[in-house]
Design an enzyme around this catalytic site. Structure first.
Site, mmCIF file in Angstrom:
data_model
loop_
_atom_site.group_PDB
_atom_site.id
_atom_site.type_symbol
_atom_site.label_atom_id
_atom_site.label_comp_id
_atom_site.label_asym_id
_atom_site.label_seq_id
_atom_site.Cartn_x
_atom_site.Cartn_y
_atom_site.Cartn_z
ATOM 1 N N PRO A 107 55.640 7.168 25.823
ATOM 2 C CA PRO A 107 54.767 8.184 26.436
ATOM 3 C C PRO A 107 54.295 7.774 27.837
ATOM 4 C CG PRO A 107 53.699 7.136 24.539
ATOM 5 C CD PRO A 107 55.105 6.638 24.576
ATOM 6 N N GLU B 190 52.372 0.548 18.268
ATOM 7 C CA GLU B 190 51.491 0.843 19.406
ATOM 8 C C GLU B 190 52.235 0.754 20.736
ATOM 9 O OE1 GLU B 190 48.299 2.200 20.004
ATOM 10 O OE2 GLU B 190 48.825 2.561 17.919
ATOM 11 N N ARG C 23 74.767 18.464 25.899
ATOM 12 C CA ARG C 23 75.169 19.856 26.143
ATOM 13 C C ARG C 23 75.628 20.082 27.583
ATOM 14 N NH1 ARG C 23 71.870 23.663 27.324
ATOM 15 N NH2 ARG C 23 72.400 24.943 25.532
ATOM 16 N N ASP D 21 71.275 28.464 31.398
ATOM 17 C CA ASP D 21 70.057 28.070 30.684
ATOM 18 C C ASP D 21 68.831 28.175 31.581
ATOM 19 O OD1 ASP D 21 71.465 27.323 28.462
ATOM 20 O OD2 ASP D 21 71.445 25.181 28.925
HETATM 21 N N1 ADE Z 1 57.041 7.767 21.943
HETATM 22 C C1 ADE Z 1 55.861 8.259 21.514
HETATM 23 N N2 ADE Z 1 55.524 9.358 22.205
HETATM 24 C C2 ADE Z 1 56.537 9.589 23.093
HETATM 25 C C3 ADE Z 1 56.761 10.552 24.108
HETATM 26 N N3 ADE Z 1 55.900 11.540 24.348
HETATM 27 N N4 ADE Z 1 57.896 10.464 24.834
HETATM 28 C C4 ADE Z 1 58.763 9.466 24.600
HETATM 29 N N5 ADE Z 1 58.594 8.517 23.678
HETATM 30 C C5 ADE Z 1 57.485 8.565 22.925
#
Ligand code: ADE
Length: 232
Positions: A89, A116, A154, A169
């Site tokens: 994330p 984590e 794709r 797309d």
């Molecule tokens: N792992 C946990 N959340 C994630 C996200 N939003 N994008 C990529 N990997 C992740």
């Protein structure tokens, strides 16, 4: 294109990689998927892959050694140089432009992080491209890795037939100033459903008029829903 997928939960992948477009792509020889369990590379007798964070706090952290050795071993399995990617994330939020760039690579090594997070030192050592699928937190990088693979495969030449060409797309089609556009609305039979009718122009048989209407719809939708979409 060769995909090496490194995960603590490789069993999450086969159903997704074998169905629909992703399955068709591997059967047709356009993509090959290779799953690797990071746990298999742990050099301690309990096959431990995570530990408590220094400094305290909740959750567990993925250890350096198993992941590092897994990457080294997997890269040696094929001579094609791999682009390393870590799903997290904290990565760059994925956009179609990045997908288009990655679709040109011969080989991607995709690491699905878990717990984590991953010990920062192994990230510093491996220097992967860090990617996120959006500003929300998943339980692990596996689903994110599948999203990434799907969006790339794709685009590989030959994977989509003419009928479902990727050029039309959302995000691929562009307006006059080169801005990326959302897709237009689509309709199929029946012509009337719950008193709702299909736009007349789509039944007219006038291809020029249909194209013009679709382009206008795309511009209008993008203006209303995603005025932020860029020209990249
Ligand atoms: N792992 C946990 N959340 C994630 C996200 N939003 N994008 C990529 N990997 C992740």
């Amino acid at each position: 294109m060769r995909f090496d997928i490194l995960s603590l939960f490789p069993e999450m992948f086969p159903a997704v990689l074998s169905a629909s477009i992703l399955g068709r792509a591997s059967k047709g020889g356009f993509a090959s998927y290779h799953l690797h369990n990071i746990r298999d590379f742990a050099d301690n007798k309990h096959a431990k892959v995570d530990d408590r964070p220094f400094g305290g706090g909740p959750g567990m952290v993925m250890m350096c050694q198993p992941l590092h050795d897994c990457v080294q071993a997997v890269e040696k399995m094929d001579e094609t140089p791999a682009t390393r990617i870590l799903l997290t994330p904290q990565g760059e939020v994925l956009k179609q432009k990045r997908i288009e760039e990655l679709a040109k690579k011969p080989r991607l090594l995709i690491i699905a992080g878990h717990y984590e997070g991953v010990d920062e030192r192994v990230i510093d050592e491996l220097k992967p491209l860090e990617l996120s699928v959006g500003d929300y937190v998943l339980s692990g990088g596996e689903l994110a890795a599948m999203i990434l693979i799907d969006a790339i495969v794709r685009l590989l030449p030959g994977v989509l037939g003419h009928e479902d060409s990727a050029a039309e797309d959302s995000f691929s089609a562009r307006g006059q100033e080169g801005k990326r556009l959302l897709d237009c609305p689509h309709y199929t039979r029946p012509q009337v459903w719950k008193d709702r009718v299909v736009p007349e122009v789509l039944l007219s048989g006038d291809h020029g008029a249909v194209e013009k209407w679709r382009q206008e719809q795309m511009i209008e939708r993008t203006k209303n829903r995603r005025p932020d979409l860029s020209e990249e």
